[in-house]
Design an enzyme around this catalytic site. Structure first.
Site, mmCIF file in Angstrom:
data_model
loop_
_atom_site.group_PDB
_atom_site.id
_atom_site.type_symbol
_atom_site.label_atom_id
_atom_site.label_comp_id
_atom_site.label_asym_id
_atom_site.label_seq_id
_atom_site.Cartn_x
_atom_site.Cartn_y
_atom_site.Cartn_z
ATOM 1 N N ASP A 45 1.091 -1.790 -0.337
ATOM 2 C CA ASP A 45 -0.015 0.310 0.128
ATOM 3 C C ASP A 45 0.802 1.392 -0.337
ATOM 4 O O ASP A 45 1.851 1.541 1.228
ATOM 5 C CB ASP A 45 -1.288 -0.377 0.812
ATOM 6 C CG ASP A 45 -1.904 1.482 1.382
ATOM 7 O OD1 ASP A 45 -2.654 1.223 1.026
ATOM 8 O OD2 ASP A 45 -1.141 2.072 1.915
ATOM 9 N N LYS A 79 -2.566 6.454 -3.979
ATOM 10 C CA LYS A 79 -3.886 6.867 -3.826
ATOM 11 C C LYS A 79 -3.511 8.638 -4.236
ATOM 12 O O LYS A 79 -2.541 8.820 -3.596
ATOM 13 C CB LYS A 79 -4.277 7.170 -1.804
ATOM 14 C CG LYS A 79 -3.850 5.571 -1.029
ATOM 15 C CD LYS A 79 -4.108 6.143 0.321
ATOM 16 C CE LYS A 79 -3.802 4.733 0.813
ATOM 17 N NZ LYS A 79 -2.372 4.532 0.484
ATOM 18 N N TYR A 94 2.818 9.855 -0.262
ATOM 19 C CA TYR A 94 4.359 8.943 0.390
ATOM 20 C C TYR A 94 5.457 9.211 -0.332
ATOM 21 O O TYR A 94 6.722 9.035 0.000
ATOM 22 C CB TYR A 94 3.649 7.828 0.898
ATOM 23 C CG TYR A 94 3.023 6.894 1.399
ATOM 24 C CD1 TYR A 94 1.752 8.345 2.375
ATOM 25 C CD2 TYR A 94 2.447 6.049 1.555
ATOM 26 C CE1 TYR A 94 0.778 7.831 3.051
ATOM 27 C CE2 TYR A 94 1.116 5.247 2.113
ATOM 28 C CZ TYR A 94 0.462 6.392 2.790
ATOM 29 O OH TYR A 94 -1.226 6.020 3.415
#
Length: 293
Positions: free
Chosen positions: A53, A87, A58
């Site tokens: 994930d 995401k 990030y």
């Protein structure tokens, strides 16, 4: 191949797209740097993780993609054997959503993304009460639907949505969300959100299962852990997966990564499950999306 004994992949859940997603994934929040990502991915694959994930915010998508391309052959695996989530960042919410998603696809460079989520219901630079937030969310979803139709995003979903945000999306979407990822642990059981997900066939996924580490020191958690001869982290993760809620523990330490994967060879009693659930008090350790209009 790895020199250690092969570990069978973890159990999975069936998404509404007809695809199976592993119950256990490696969270990569705050996992930065080429070497750190490589070592964590290596340890995770060795321990049986098949789900990873990430997110644009990030800033590790490129490192994750590179690490997987280099390491999959070592374990006799191909791209199709792993499940990759990323995401859309709040800065790309709305008019920039297509570019944001294409950037994630380019950074990962794995051909497609298995699951792509709207990371946050708000928009970077806008107040939580700004009336443009709902329109921006809707615009992001349309862009993601287009890439889903083209096969670039195999499944699409959302993160940090409230019951209200979920109901709004269900009324307007052409492609229903496959998954909702939110903070979930014994002190934040998210009962209403889980009901909404069940009602609409949306997979409910947990992040921050350990309450940023604080729950590992909870007396009830430690008492249950001692009784089973397990770590508090294993008990907290087991509590979730025993309810068919996928988890994403994050760590950069190979021994911890391996420990966190050892949650499928024991079962918590009904009494202990209830004891942990009774800790529910609505406490959040992460951000609260409830004020985002």
């Amino acid at each position: 191949m790895s020199s250690s004994t092969p570990v069978p992949p973890s159990p999975s859940v069936l998404l509404n797209t007809g695809v199976h997603m592993p119950l256990l994934g490696l969270g990569t929040y705050k996992l930065c740097g080429t070497d750190a990502v490589y070592q964590a991915v290596d340890a995770a694959l060795d321990a049986g993780y098949r789900s990873f994930d990430s997110a644009s915010v990030y800033r590790n998508e490129a490192d994750l993609g590179r690490a997987l391309k280099e390491l999959l052959p070592k374990y006799g695996l191909s791209r199709e054997d792993v499940f990759i989530t990323s995401k859309l960042g709040p800065k790309d919410q709305g008019v920039n959503a297509m570019d944001g998603a294409l950037h994630s696809l380019s950074q990962l460079d794995l051909g497609y993304i298995d699951l792509y989520l709207i990371h946050w219901p708000g928009t970077q630079g806008l107040d939580v009460a700004d009336q443009r937030n709902p329109g921006n969310r809707a615009q992001s979803w349309v862009a993601m639907e287009e890439l889903h139709t083209k096969g670039k995003l195999k499944a699409i979903g959302v993160s940090n949505y409230t019951p209200g945000h979920m109901k709004e999306l269900m009324q307007s979407c052409k492609v229903p969300p496959a998954l909702l990822q939110v903070e979930f642990h014994p002190r934040l059981c998210q009962t209403e959100l889980r009901k909404v997900c069940v009602e609409h066939g949306v997979c409910f996924q947990a992040y921050s299962s350990l309450g940023r580490g604080e729950l590992a020191n909870d007396p009830v958690v430690t008492e249950v852990a001692q009784r089973y001869g397990r770590t508090p982290a294993q008990v907290l993760l087991r509590w979730a997966v025993q309810q068919d809620v996928p988890v994403l523990p994050k760590s950069s330490q190979s021994d911890r990564i391996k420990q966190n994967a050892e949650i499928f060879d024991f079962i918590l009693s009904e009494g202990d499950m209830d004891k942990l659930t009774e800790l529910d008090c609505g406490q959040r350790f992460c951000w609260d999306p409830s004020e985002v209009i």
